[in-house]
Design a protein around this motif. Sequence first.
Motif, PDB file in Angstrom:
ATOM      1  N   ALA A  95       0.822  -1.213   0.000  1.00 26.69           N
ATOM      2  CA  ALA A  95       0.000   0.000   0.000  1.00 26.69           C
ATOM      3  C   ALA A  95       0.853   1.259   0.000  1.00 26.69           C
ATOM      4  CB  ALA A  95      -0.930  -0.010   1.213  1.00 26.69           C
ATOM      5  N   VAL A  96       1.982   1.227   0.701  1.00 24.98           N
ATOM      6  CA  VAL A  96       2.898   2.373   0.671  1.00 24.98           C
ATOM      7  C   VAL A  96       3.380   2.624  -0.758  1.00 24.98           C
ATOM      8  CG1 VAL A  96       5.201   3.168   1.322  1.00 24.98           C
ATOM      9  CG2 VAL A  96       3.672   2.270   3.066  1.00 24.98           C
ATOM     10  N   ILE A  97       3.773   1.563  -1.437  1.00 23.50           N
ATOM     11  CA  ILE A  97       4.275   1.703  -2.806  1.00 23.50           C
ATOM     12  C   ILE A  97       3.200   2.278  -3.721  1.00 23.50           C
ATOM     13  CG2 ILE A  97       5.109   0.405  -4.810  1.00 23.50           C
ATOM     14  CD1 ILE A  97       6.427  -1.523  -2.778  1.00 23.50           C
ATOM     15  N   LEU A  98       1.972   1.780  -3.606  1.00 25.64           N
ATOM     16  CA  LEU A  98       0.876   2.281  -4.438  1.00 25.64           C
ATOM     17  C   LEU A  98       0.611   3.762  -4.167  1.00 25.64           C
ATOM     18  CD1 LEU A  98      -1.667  -0.697  -4.250  1.00 25.64           C
ATOM     19  CD2 LEU A  98      -0.333   0.038  -6.243  1.00 25.64           C
ATOM     20  N   ALA A  99       0.605   4.154  -2.890  1.00 27.72           N
ATOM     21  CA  ALA A  99       0.340   5.551  -2.557  1.00 27.72           C
ATOM     22  C   ALA A  99       1.478   6.461  -3.017  1.00 27.72           C
ATOM     23  CB  ALA A  99       0.113   5.690  -1.052  1.00 27.72           C
ATOM     24  N   GLN A 100       2.713   5.995  -2.891  1.00 25.77           N
ATOM     25  CA  GLN A 100       3.845   6.780  -3.384  1.00 25.77           C
ATOM     26  C   GLN A 100       3.737   6.993  -4.894  1.00 25.77           C
ATOM     27  OE1 GLN A 100       7.101   4.359  -1.980  1.00 25.77           O
ATOM     28  NE2 GLN A 100       7.518   5.710  -0.255  1.00 25.77           N
ATOM     29  N   ASN A 101       3.383   5.941  -5.609  1.00 28.84           N
ATOM     30  CA  ASN A 101       3.230   6.059  -7.060  1.00 28.84           C
ATOM     31  C   ASN A 101       2.128   7.047  -7.422  1.00 28.84           C
ATOM     32  OD1 ASN A 101       5.289   4.284  -7.759  1.00 28.84           O
ATOM     33  ND2 ASN A 101       3.958   2.492  -7.747  1.00 28.84           N
ATOM     34  N   ALA A 102       1.057   7.059  -6.625  1.00 26.94           N
ATOM     35  CA  ALA A 102      -0.040   7.987  -6.897  1.00 26.94           C
ATOM     36  C   ALA A 102       0.408   9.436  -6.752  1.00 26.94           C
ATOM     37  CB  ALA A 102      -1.213   7.702  -5.959  1.00 26.94           C
ATOM     38  N   MET A 103       1.396   9.692  -5.899  1.00 27.79           N
ATOM     39  CA  MET A 103       1.880  11.062  -5.718  1.00 27.79           C
ATOM     40  C   MET A 103       2.697  11.544  -6.915  1.00 27.79           C
ATOM     41  SD  MET A 103       2.910  11.514  -1.721  1.00 27.79           S
ATOM     42  CE  MET A 103       2.898  13.303  -1.923  1.00 27.79           C
ATOM     43  N   GLY A 104       3.276  10.625  -7.665  1.00 32.39           N
ATOM     44  CA  GLY A 104       4.036  11.017  -8.847  1.00 32.39           C
ATOM     45  C   GLY A 104       5.167  11.972  -8.509  1.00 32.39           C
TER      46      GLY A 104
END
Length: 206
Positions: A95-104
């Motif tokens: 989930a951390v990785i997904l949220a980081q990716n969403a921040m771009g």
Amino acid sequence: MAVLALVLFGAFLLLAGVARICIQYRRTGDTGIRRARAAGPAHAWARAALATASLLVGIATPVAELVGVLDAVPVLDRPALHAAGAVLALAGIGAVILAQNAMGASWRNDVDPTERTALITHGPFRLVRNPIYTAALTWATGLALLVPNPLALPGLLLLLFGLELQVRYVEEPYLRRTHGPSYEEYAARTGRFLPGLGRTPRTRPA
């Protein structure tokens, strides 16, 4: 379980830290790492609490069990809870990785008051304002269940304390100054760490 906890701690550092920095640099030419001076005492306390909590939960707790200094709390020393801890830790990393990716391009490891980054409200940020922190707490809870000795709970509580300081007294004031009404509207409809919880009232014009 202590060895698995150390492996999952290393995986978190590698995937959510080193890999994120490399991806950020490749995509933007900027590592996203900021070492600005603490913006006041709350920021300094938050940094210290988060660093200490990470060391407690990720290293001190499993090492204390490995060397036989501390035993697990009996009521929590159950195979089912250990299995749940492994699942939570893995889910938290993902989930951390997904949220980081969403921040771009807006991803940063900390707030730099001199910068203006975009306000991210899509993906997991549609559900909560701080999905990276929610995921990090999930990961840490998983580690605490894997190695539930007397260091685990204080480390987990210290992590929550540090995140509350960081969000309430550093990041939210920065976002209000930077994005004004756009952030106020977003914060009024979106929970802080969990959906619906920690929404802030809309500021009424004088």
